[in-house]
Design a protein around this motif. Sequence first.
Motif, PDB file in Angstrom:
ATOM      1  N   ALA A   1     -53.334 -45.992 -16.178  1.00  0.00           N
ATOM      2  CA  ALA A   1     -53.843 -45.353 -15.271  1.00  0.00           C
ATOM      3  C   ALA A   1     -52.668 -44.923 -14.312  1.00  0.00           C
ATOM      4  N   LEU A   2     -51.636 -45.603 -14.350  1.00  0.00           N
ATOM      5  CA  LEU A   2     -50.308 -45.192 -13.763  1.00  0.00           C
ATOM      6  C   LEU A   2     -49.846 -43.876 -13.983  1.00  0.00           C
ATOM      7  N   ALA A   3     -50.380 -43.424 -15.274  1.00  0.00           N
ATOM      8  CA  ALA A   3     -49.947 -42.146 -15.630  1.00  0.00           C
ATOM      9  C   ALA A   3     -50.348 -41.032 -14.635  1.00  0.00           C
ATOM     10  N   VAL A   4     -51.465 -41.242 -13.840  1.00  0.00           N
ATOM     11  CA  VAL A   4     -52.052 -40.023 -13.138  1.00  0.00           C
ATOM     12  C   VAL A   4     -51.129 -39.967 -11.689  1.00  0.00           C
ATOM     13  N   PRO A   5     -50.744 -40.936 -11.227  1.00  0.00           N
ATOM     14  CA  PRO A   5     -49.855 -40.554  -9.882  1.00  0.00           C
ATOM     15  C   PRO A   5     -48.436 -40.148 -10.396  1.00  0.00           C
TER      16      PRO A   5
ATOM     17  N   ARG B   1     -66.412 -41.893 -18.320  1.00  0.00           N
ATOM     18  CA  ARG B   1     -65.906 -41.083 -19.305  1.00  0.00           C
ATOM     19  C   ARG B   1     -64.150 -41.139 -19.078  1.00  0.00           C
ATOM     20  N   GLY B   2     -63.832 -41.520 -17.824  1.00  0.00           N
ATOM     21  CA  GLY B   2     -62.471 -41.837 -17.439  1.00  0.00           C
ATOM     22  C   GLY B   2     -62.068 -43.074 -18.137  1.00  0.00           C
ATOM     23  N   PHE B   3     -62.793 -44.220 -18.057  1.00  0.00           N
ATOM     24  CA  PHE B   3     -62.638 -45.567 -18.483  1.00  0.00           C
ATOM     25  C   PHE B   3     -62.343 -45.464 -20.010  1.00  0.00           C
ATOM     26  N   LEU B   4     -63.054 -44.505 -20.653  1.00  0.00           N
ATOM     27  CA  LEU B   4     -62.960 -44.389 -22.050  1.00  0.00           C
ATOM     28  C   LEU B   4     -61.519 -43.519 -22.408  1.00  0.00           C
ATOM     29  N   ILE B   5     -61.232 -42.581 -21.710  1.00  0.00           N
ATOM     30  CA  ILE B   5     -60.113 -42.127 -21.942  1.00  0.00           C
ATOM     31  C   ILE B   5     -58.698 -43.200 -21.752  1.00  0.00           C
TER      32      ILE B   5
ATOM     33  N   THR C   1     -49.409 -39.464 -19.611  1.00  0.00           N
ATOM     34  CA  THR C   1     -48.762 -38.878 -18.705  1.00  0.00           C
ATOM     35  C   THR C   1     -48.324 -37.341 -19.276  1.00  0.00           C
ATOM     36  N   LEU C   2     -47.984 -37.308 -20.637  1.00  0.00           N
ATOM     37  CA  LEU C   2     -47.599 -36.128 -21.273  1.00  0.00           C
ATOM     38  C   LEU C   2     -49.078 -35.135 -21.695  1.00  0.00           C
ATOM     39  N   TRP C   3     -50.001 -35.913 -21.714  1.00  0.00           N
ATOM     40  CA  TRP C   3     -51.421 -35.220 -22.011  1.00  0.00           C
ATOM     41  C   TRP C   3     -51.757 -34.556 -20.633  1.00  0.00           C
ATOM     42  N   LEU C   4     -51.615 -35.405 -19.642  1.00  0.00           N
ATOM     43  CA  LEU C   4     -52.132 -34.682 -18.348  1.00  0.00           C
ATOM     44  C   LEU C   4     -51.195 -33.609 -17.832  1.00  0.00           C
TER      45      LEU C   4
ATOM     46  N   ALA D   1     -59.955 -31.019 -16.496  1.00  0.00           N
ATOM     47  CA  ALA D   1     -60.183 -31.945 -17.617  1.00  0.00           C
ATOM     48  C   ALA D   1     -59.509 -33.237 -17.158  1.00  0.00           C
ATOM     49  N   GLY D   2     -58.555 -33.242 -16.137  1.00  0.00           N
ATOM     50  CA  GLY D   2     -58.196 -34.453 -15.648  1.00  0.00           C
ATOM     51  C   GLY D   2     -58.887 -35.234 -14.492  1.00  0.00           C
ATOM     52  N   THR D   3     -60.048 -34.702 -14.259  1.00  0.00           N
ATOM     53  CA  THR D   3     -60.772 -35.125 -13.111  1.00  0.00           C
ATOM     54  C   THR D   3     -61.385 -36.431 -13.470  1.00  0.00           C
ATOM     55  N   ASP D   4     -61.986 -36.460 -14.524  1.00  0.00           N
ATOM     56  CA  ASP D   4     -62.598 -37.819 -14.805  1.00  0.00           C
ATOM     57  C   ASP D   4     -61.548 -38.897 -14.895  1.00  0.00           C
ATOM     58  N   VAL D   5     -60.439 -38.693 -15.701  1.00  0.00           N
ATOM     59  CA  VAL D   5     -59.611 -39.755 -15.950  1.00  0.00           C
ATOM     60  C   VAL D   5     -58.985 -40.058 -14.544  1.00  0.00           C
ATOM     61  N   GLY D   6     -58.584 -39.144 -13.675  1.00  0.00           N
ATOM     62  CA  GLY D   6     -58.187 -39.052 -12.138  1.00  0.00           C
ATOM     63  C   GLY D   6     -59.038 -40.109 -11.440  1.00  0.00           C
TER      64      GLY D   6
END
Lengths: 248, 120
Positions: free
Chosen positions: A87-91, B3-7, B37-40, B47-52
């Motif tokens: 999850a630290l990838a997000v920040p 969905r975010g947890f799954l990612i 990080t690279l994917w985001l 697309a990044g909202t769920d995982v965010g």
Amino acid sequence: MTELFDRVQGLGAHLSDSPFLAIALTITTYFFGTRIFEKLERPVWCPPVVLSALLVAGALVLLSVDYVDYQKGAGWLTVLLGPATVALAVPLAQQIHHIRALWRPILITVPVAATLAVVYSVALAWWLGATPEVMASLAPKSVTAPIAIGITEQIGGSVALMMGGLLITGVMATLFVDLLVPRLGVDDERIIGFVLGVNAHAIGTVRAFEISHTAGAFASLGMGLTGVFTAICLPFAVEFLGGGIFNG
Amino acid sequence: MLRGFLILTIFLVIGESLSFVLDWPVSGGILGMILMTLWLLTQSGAAGTDVGAASQQFISILVVLILPGVVGVFFLGGQFDGQWLAVGVALVFGTLASVATTMVLMMALLPKTLEKEQRD
């Protein structure tokens, strides 16, 4: 009546069979630790996690629950450190645009600073006769805790000792930054934030966000990049030095 | 959230697989983080909202997750007797040296002219 008393005495051991006592205890003390931290007016020298950990330790002694049993139960929580690390990838991804503007200073400073943070402390410990396990526990001390736990497990340190060193490092680095900023005449918030993130992980980042949003953003970036760099390079360095200091 | 947890979990599993198959000494969580990080960075907004959202949840409870490890400090007993001088000196002077180095390095490398660019 004595039978009831015996059963009450055995309660701690019985509850330790399932993880829920450990989980409830951990989350309860987290709330109390945070509350006490607020009451003390958020002292930099005493992060809430230290207060919470003291409360857990006290409760374990009172309930006569063995630390190993507690840790086994709490393992149901700590397994979440895996996805939490991802999850630290997000920040990190959110702050990475700063690299585009300042790629040269950042990409030079992170490898040098992160390497020296390890080298300074391991060299001092080695000079004073520390064991390989102690050196391995001190090496990731500037890295944010979830990443540092992964590194410590890879290079054979003690997670407990590493955590102690990591918290002390975070607190001291934050104080040293406050001391050095006026002496070196630093007036750029980006530098202050970045130095806090690189050296004082989450503790420094919290402090940086108190200074300004810019300082906080640069602290997050510094913390993330230092974590990634150290996590990749340190285990490989230890592997290459295989017969070296870490293995005695 | 789910969905975010799954990612997050998928990236963790990919990281863990890479670490195992390539026999790298780097933990799966960290490889998963780098890959995500690279994917985001390739995702634009939505697309990044769920995982965010899921990541926000995890980051907000990080203290709870590291707490059991910190408790261990109080149960080290005599495990590291005779090592405390080395530990103390390494922590105090190692940290002072690395803070000073980082600060001097950044001051030397960060040109003041970039100040304006940053504010844009």
